[in-house]
Design a protein around this motif. Structure first.
Motif, PDB file in Angstrom:
ATOM      1  N   ALA A 103      -2.042  41.645 -19.925  1.00  0.00           N
ATOM      2  CA  ALA A 103      -1.224  42.636 -19.224  1.00  0.00           C
ATOM      3  C   ALA A 103      -1.903  44.004 -19.279  1.00  0.00           C
ATOM      4  O   ALA A 103      -2.018  44.703 -18.261  1.00  0.00           O
ATOM      5  CB  ALA A 103       0.163  42.711 -19.858  1.00  0.00           C
ATOM      6  N   LEU A 104      -2.382  44.380 -20.470  1.00  0.00           N
ATOM      7  CA  LEU A 104      -3.020  45.691 -20.614  1.00  0.00           C
ATOM      8  C   LEU A 104      -4.334  45.744 -19.846  1.00  0.00           C
ATOM      9  O   LEU A 104      -4.721  46.791 -19.310  1.00  0.00           O
ATOM     10  CB  LEU A 104      -3.228  45.990 -22.104  1.00  0.00           C
ATOM     11  N   LEU A 112      -0.405  39.901 -23.981  1.00  0.00           N
ATOM     12  CA  LEU A 112      -0.376  41.370 -23.942  1.00  0.00           C
ATOM     13  C   LEU A 112      -1.750  41.924 -23.579  1.00  0.00           C
ATOM     14  O   LEU A 112      -1.874  42.892 -22.820  1.00  0.00           O
ATOM     15  CB  LEU A 112       0.062  41.913 -25.304  1.00  0.00           C
ATOM     16  N   TRP A 113      -2.789  41.289 -24.144  1.00  0.00           N
ATOM     17  CA  TRP A 113      -4.158  41.707 -23.817  1.00  0.00           C
ATOM     18  C   TRP A 113      -4.376  41.617 -22.299  1.00  0.00           C
ATOM     19  O   TRP A 113      -4.939  42.519 -21.684  1.00  0.00           O
ATOM     20  CB  TRP A 113      -5.154  40.805 -24.561  1.00  0.00           C
ATOM     21  N   VAL A 148      -8.905  51.421 -28.639  1.00  0.00           N
ATOM     22  CA  VAL A 148      -9.324  50.373 -29.575  1.00  0.00           C
ATOM     23  C   VAL A 148     -10.268  49.392 -28.886  1.00  0.00           C
ATOM     24  O   VAL A 148     -11.353  49.088 -29.387  1.00  0.00           O
ATOM     25  CB  VAL A 148      -8.094  49.639 -30.161  1.00  0.00           C
ATOM     26  N   TYR A 192      -6.561  37.260 -32.379  1.00  0.00           N
ATOM     27  CA  TYR A 192      -6.202  37.181 -33.805  1.00  0.00           C
ATOM     28  C   TYR A 192      -4.697  37.209 -34.048  1.00  0.00           C
ATOM     29  O   TYR A 192      -4.265  37.340 -35.180  1.00  0.00           O
ATOM     30  CB  TYR A 192      -6.885  38.319 -34.577  1.00  0.00           C
ATOM     31  N   GLY A 193      -3.888  37.085 -32.998  1.00  0.00           N
ATOM     32  CA  GLY A 193      -2.447  37.153 -33.230  1.00  0.00           C
ATOM     33  C   GLY A 193      -1.656  36.175 -32.370  1.00  0.00           C
ATOM     34  O   GLY A 193      -0.533  36.454 -31.994  1.00  0.00           O
ATOM     35  N   GLY A 194      -2.269  35.053 -32.052  1.00  0.00           N
ATOM     36  CA  GLY A 194      -1.532  34.053 -31.289  1.00  0.00           C
ATOM     37  C   GLY A 194      -1.523  34.327 -29.792  1.00  0.00           C
ATOM     38  O   GLY A 194      -2.085  35.314 -29.303  1.00  0.00           O
ATOM     39  N   PHE A 207       0.933  35.132 -27.757  1.00  0.00           N
ATOM     40  CA  PHE A 207       1.680  36.305 -27.299  1.00  0.00           C
ATOM     41  C   PHE A 207       0.761  37.533 -27.235  1.00  0.00           C
ATOM     42  O   PHE A 207       0.779  38.294 -26.265  1.00  0.00           O
ATOM     43  CB  PHE A 207       2.876  36.552 -28.242  1.00  0.00           C
ATOM     44  N   LEU A 208      -0.060  37.704 -28.271  1.00  0.00           N
ATOM     45  CA  LEU A 208      -0.979  38.851 -28.286  1.00  0.00           C
ATOM     46  C   LEU A 208      -1.987  38.738 -27.131  1.00  0.00           C
ATOM     47  O   LEU A 208      -2.329  39.739 -26.490  1.00  0.00           O
ATOM     48  CB  LEU A 208      -1.699  38.927 -29.632  1.00  0.00           C
ATOM     49  N   LEU A 220     -15.130  43.172 -37.838  1.00  0.00           N
ATOM     50  CA  LEU A 220     -13.742  43.506 -37.515  1.00  0.00           C
ATOM     51  C   LEU A 220     -13.592  43.982 -36.075  1.00  0.00           C
ATOM     52  O   LEU A 220     -12.507  43.937 -35.501  1.00  0.00           O
ATOM     53  CB  LEU A 220     -13.209  44.562 -38.482  1.00  0.00           C
ATOM     54  N   TRP A 263      -4.346  51.166 -27.030  1.00  0.00           N
ATOM     55  CA  TRP A 263      -5.077  49.914 -26.763  1.00  0.00           C
ATOM     56  C   TRP A 263      -6.418  50.201 -26.080  1.00  0.00           C
ATOM     57  O   TRP A 263      -7.447  49.619 -26.433  1.00  0.00           O
ATOM     58  CB  TRP A 263      -4.209  49.008 -25.880  1.00  0.00           C
ATOM     59  N   LEU A 313     -10.668  42.696 -32.753  1.00  0.00           N
ATOM     60  CA  LEU A 313      -9.947  43.815 -32.131  1.00  0.00           C
ATOM     61  C   LEU A 313     -10.328  43.984 -30.662  1.00  0.00           C
ATOM     62  O   LEU A 313      -9.588  44.562 -29.878  1.00  0.00           O
ATOM     63  CB  LEU A 313     -10.212  45.113 -32.900  1.00  0.00           C
ATOM     64  N   PRO A 318      -6.603  36.678 -43.009  1.00  0.00           N
ATOM     65  CA  PRO A 318      -7.032  37.083 -41.669  1.00  0.00           C
ATOM     66  C   PRO A 318      -8.062  38.214 -41.708  1.00  0.00           C
ATOM     67  O   PRO A 318      -8.966  38.273 -40.888  1.00  0.00           O
ATOM     68  CB  PRO A 318      -5.729  37.551 -41.013  1.00  0.00           C
ATOM     69  N   LEU A 319      -7.908  39.126 -42.679  1.00  0.00           N
ATOM     70  CA  LEU A 319      -8.828  40.267 -42.742  1.00  0.00           C
ATOM     71  C   LEU A 319     -10.209  39.844 -43.239  1.00  0.00           C
ATOM     72  O   LEU A 319     -11.232  40.327 -42.758  1.00  0.00           O
ATOM     73  CB  LEU A 319      -8.254  41.357 -43.650  1.00  0.00           C
TER      74      LEU A 319
END
Lengths: 60, 376
Positions: free
Chosen positions: B340-341, B337-338, B204, B329-331, B333-334, B320, B201, B324, B287-288
């Motif tokens: 938390a990280l 996580l972002w 990225v 781009y993933g709801g 929950f993502l 892109l 992560w 990232l 999505p892409l």
């Protein structure tokens, strides 16, 4: 301090798995929508879960 | 690894980290609320806007444009963009085609009635401030490029950190933290664990952040090469008669780009078009591809199709890099996580500074000999 030395393979086994899983999750979430997103996010969660597990494991 | 090699990598890790840490801390702290930008906007702007005639027929774009331009006498249209999830179009206009951007008039209109949609901008000032601080520290392009350089140092610190992980872990199992020995060893073990577990992560978000700092040069390169090519092939004298119907032009562009959705229209004479064309920008539906836009030029005099050009690879890379980096781009929950990280990154940075101070106190030699085991 007489523990045997860890090999490089052993040291990097878990980190490499986490790297592969989280990168796959980050990219997959970009390619899919809906339920796939949740699975991809779970892959991104792997490092977070690992860190939390390591933190709470010895706390008790 | 030999002791000299370890010391070499430790030198790289120390200096790359030390230089970028303060800025990375600022980026992590300002980035944390920015992850939830949409949610915060939604919570602060509770009143949900509804169209005047839900499900009713839409006004034509020409009608909306007339309403928008009537709000300030003599204005010329610059851009028109479409909201994704509601029947709303946004119109940007200027008193004249070469007026400064500060004279821009921007308003949103209800497609079902032509009414102005009130902006949902409670709390926008704070978020704007955080965003500016995060992107360029209010310094414009130099600030952005500087933060990009800090990002590169951060990536170098991550790589050297991963290399150093090996000699520090020759006697430890993965996830093992020596809590009882000393605060220094405890924080060293946490620093290593968090850093190595989050490496994917961190790389990225770090690298896409660096790409995002190149936004201005990338977009400029696109405008002055590929887009300029497309435009100059067709550049002619400014329009002398009234332009053709906007609706017809948009319909023609949609026809020329099957399977794509409208994003925005750049009017004749505006920065993304020619003197005599509507430039209609469309994006894909997956999505892409939804971040990949394709311009279609439509002759503004007679509404005929003039040309279409794919984005070059470097603009696609920028498109892109945004999701990232933002994690949007993933709801929800993502995003969590972002966050938390992001917090783990703050801990890695903070413990890094602590370890540097602790190492200075005991001396680098003793620090390394205690913690890092060279190969015999």
């Amino acid at each position: 301090m007489n523990k045997p030395r860890n090999s490089l393979a052993r040291i990097f086994r878990v980190p490499l798995i986490l790297l592969a899983v989280s990168l796959a999750g980050l990219v997959t979430a970009l390619l899919v929508e809906g339920h796939g997103d949740v699975i991809a996010a779970l892959a991104v969660a792997a490092p977070v879960a690992t860190i939390l597990f390591a933190y709470f494991r010895r706390r008790r | 690894m030999k002791t000299a090699t370890i010391r070499g990598w430790a030198f790289v890790h120390k200096w790359t980290s030390l230089i970028c840490t303060l800025f990375l801390l600022m980026l992590c702290v300002t980035g944390l609320p920015l992850i939830f930008h949409d949610e915060i906007d939604g919570a602060l702007n509770k009143e949900v806007w509804t169209p005047a005639n839900p499900g009713g027929p839409h006004l034509t774009l020409d009608e909306i444009l007339a309403i928008a331009l009537a709000r300030r006498e003599g204005d010329v249209p610059i851009f028109l963009s479409f909201d994704i999830d509601r029947p709303v179009v946004n119109v940007t206009s200027l008193p004249s085609i070469d007026a400064p951007p500060s004279d821009m008039l921007f308003a949103s209109f209800d497609l079902t009635s032509g009414d102005v949609v009130p902006p949902a901008d409670v709390g926008e000032g704070v978020m704007e401030f955080l965003l500016q601080l995060h992107t360029d520290m209010f310094l414009g392009l130099p600030g952005m490029l500087f933060l990009g350089f800090m990002g590169l140092l951060f990536v170098a610190a991550i790589v050297s950190g991963v290399v150093l992980y090996a000699p520090f872990m020759t006697k430890l199992d993965f996830g093992e933290v020596r809590r009882e020995k000393s605060a220094r060893l405890k924080w060293l073990d946490y620093h290593n664990l968090l850093g190595v577990a989050a490496t994917g992560w961190l790389l990225v978000v770090g690298l896409t952040g660096v790409v995002n700092t190149l936004e201005k040069p990338i977009i400029d390169a696109w405008r002055y090469t590929e887009l300029a090519d497309l435009v100059s092939e067709h550049q002619g004298p400014p329009l002398t008669k009234a332009p053709a119907s906007l609706d017809a032009a948009v319909a023609r562009a949609v026809e020329a780009a099957p399977g794509m959705e409208l994003q925005f229209v750049s009017f004749p004479g505006s920065p993304y078009s020619t003197n005599a064309h509507y430039a209609v920008f469309l994006h894909g539906k997956t999505p892409l591809t939804e971040r990949i836009i394709t311009p279609v030029l439509i002759d503004a005099a007679d509404g005929s199709f003039e040309g279409r050009r794919e984005m070059p690879w470097y603009v696609k890379a920028l498109s892109l890099s945004r999701p990232l980096h933002f994690g949007d781009y993933g709801g929800l929950f993502l995003k969590i996580l972002w966050a938390a990280l992001d917090i783990f990154t703050i801990i890695v940075l903070g413990s890094g500074v602590y370890l540097w101070l602790a190492k200075k106190r005991v001396g680098e030699k003793r620090f390394l000999s205690e913690a890092a085991v060279p190969a015999e």
